[in-house]
Design a protein around this motif. Structure first.
Motif, PDB file in Angstrom:
ATOM      1  N   THR A   1       0.844  -1.189   0.000  1.00 59.84           N
ATOM      2  CA  THR A   1       0.000   0.000   0.000  1.00 59.84           C
ATOM      3  C   THR A   1       0.881   1.240   0.000  1.00 59.84           C
ATOM      4  OG1 THR A   1      -0.095  -0.078   2.413  1.00 59.84           O
ATOM      5  CG2 THR A   1      -1.907  -1.121   1.216  1.00 59.84           C
ATOM      6  N   LEU A   2       0.376   2.286  -0.612  1.00 58.91           N
ATOM      7  CA  LEU A   2       1.073   3.566  -0.683  1.00 58.91           C
ATOM      8  C   LEU A   2       0.105   4.658  -0.229  1.00 58.91           C
ATOM      9  CD1 LEU A   2       2.735   3.162  -4.219  1.00 58.91           C
ATOM     10  CD2 LEU A   2       3.819   2.832  -1.989  1.00 58.91           C
ATOM     11  N   PRO A   3       0.606   5.847   0.049  1.00 59.36           N
ATOM     12  CA  PRO A   3      -0.286   6.942   0.444  1.00 59.36           C
ATOM     13  C   PRO A   3      -1.350   7.237  -0.625  1.00 59.36           C
ATOM     14  CG  PRO A   3       2.007   7.514   0.877  1.00 59.36           C
ATOM     15  CD  PRO A   3       2.013   6.235   0.090  1.00 59.36           C
ATOM     16  N   ASN A   4      -2.418   7.847  -0.196  1.00 54.17           N
ATOM     17  CA  ASN A   4      -3.512   8.274  -1.082  1.00 54.17           C
ATOM     18  C   ASN A   4      -4.224   7.111  -1.760  1.00 54.17           C
ATOM     19  OD1 ASN A   4      -2.958  11.064  -0.550  1.00 54.17           O
ATOM     20  ND2 ASN A   4      -1.233  10.914  -1.978  1.00 54.17           N
ATOM     21  N   ASN A   5      -4.451   6.023  -0.995  1.00 57.42           N
ATOM     22  CA  ASN A   5      -5.202   4.861  -1.489  1.00 57.42           C
ATOM     23  C   ASN A   5      -4.617   4.263  -2.761  1.00 57.42           C
ATOM     24  OD1 ASN A   5      -7.107   4.855   0.582  1.00 57.42           O
ATOM     25  ND2 ASN A   5      -8.305   6.438  -0.436  1.00 57.42           N
TER      26      ASN A   5
END
Length: 145
Positions: A94-98
């Motif tokens: 997972t990464l920032p901002n969905n």
């Protein structure tokens, strides 16, 4: 300490650095002696780097990173304190901002090892920490690194 007090049998530490702390070492040692296994990222400063903490403290399971062909990653620290390796190159995460994407590092490898520890304990909930750690070591593929 909160993890241990909440009943955690395994703690993953995807963090580290070059600074050794006797206070941190003592606290983590107390947690391990009480029966909780601690898994930590070995560090990403390459094969010739020094120790990274908390992974290099005694009784911490220090995790290097390997790629999908079981080659030790070029960035992965490799020292006398490294115990085992796990997938750590281009790991889907997972990464920032969905968002989702791939990341590399020993901080990606150590959760895999912590997950295996938790899985082993799920099959043998009454096993000691030392027994779980021994099964982990005995069942790992020796890459000779």
């Amino acid at each position: 300490r909160q993890c241990q007090l909440a009943g955690a049998k395994v703690i993953n530490m995807s963090l580290g650095g070059g600074g050794r702390s006797s206070t941190e070492e003592r606290l983590l040692g107390d947690i391990v002696r009480a029966g909780t296994l601690i898994v930590a990222a070995a560090g990403n400063s390459g094969p010739n780097a020094g120790f990274s903490y908390p992974a290099s403290y005694a009784n911490i399971i220090s995790v290097a990173a390997v790629d999908s062909n079981n080659n030790v990653a070029s960035f992965s620290q490799r020292n006398s304190q490294v115990d085992i390796s796990g997938p750590g190159v281009r790991v889907y995460s997972t990464l920032p901002n969905n968002r989702y994407g791939t990341l590399s590092g020993t901080s990606m490898a150590s959760p895999h090892v912590a997950g295996v520890v938790a899985l082993l304990w799920s099959f043998r909930p009454n096993a000691s920490a030392s027994r779980i750690e021994q099964v982990l070591r005995d069942s790992a593929l020796d890459l000779g690194a």
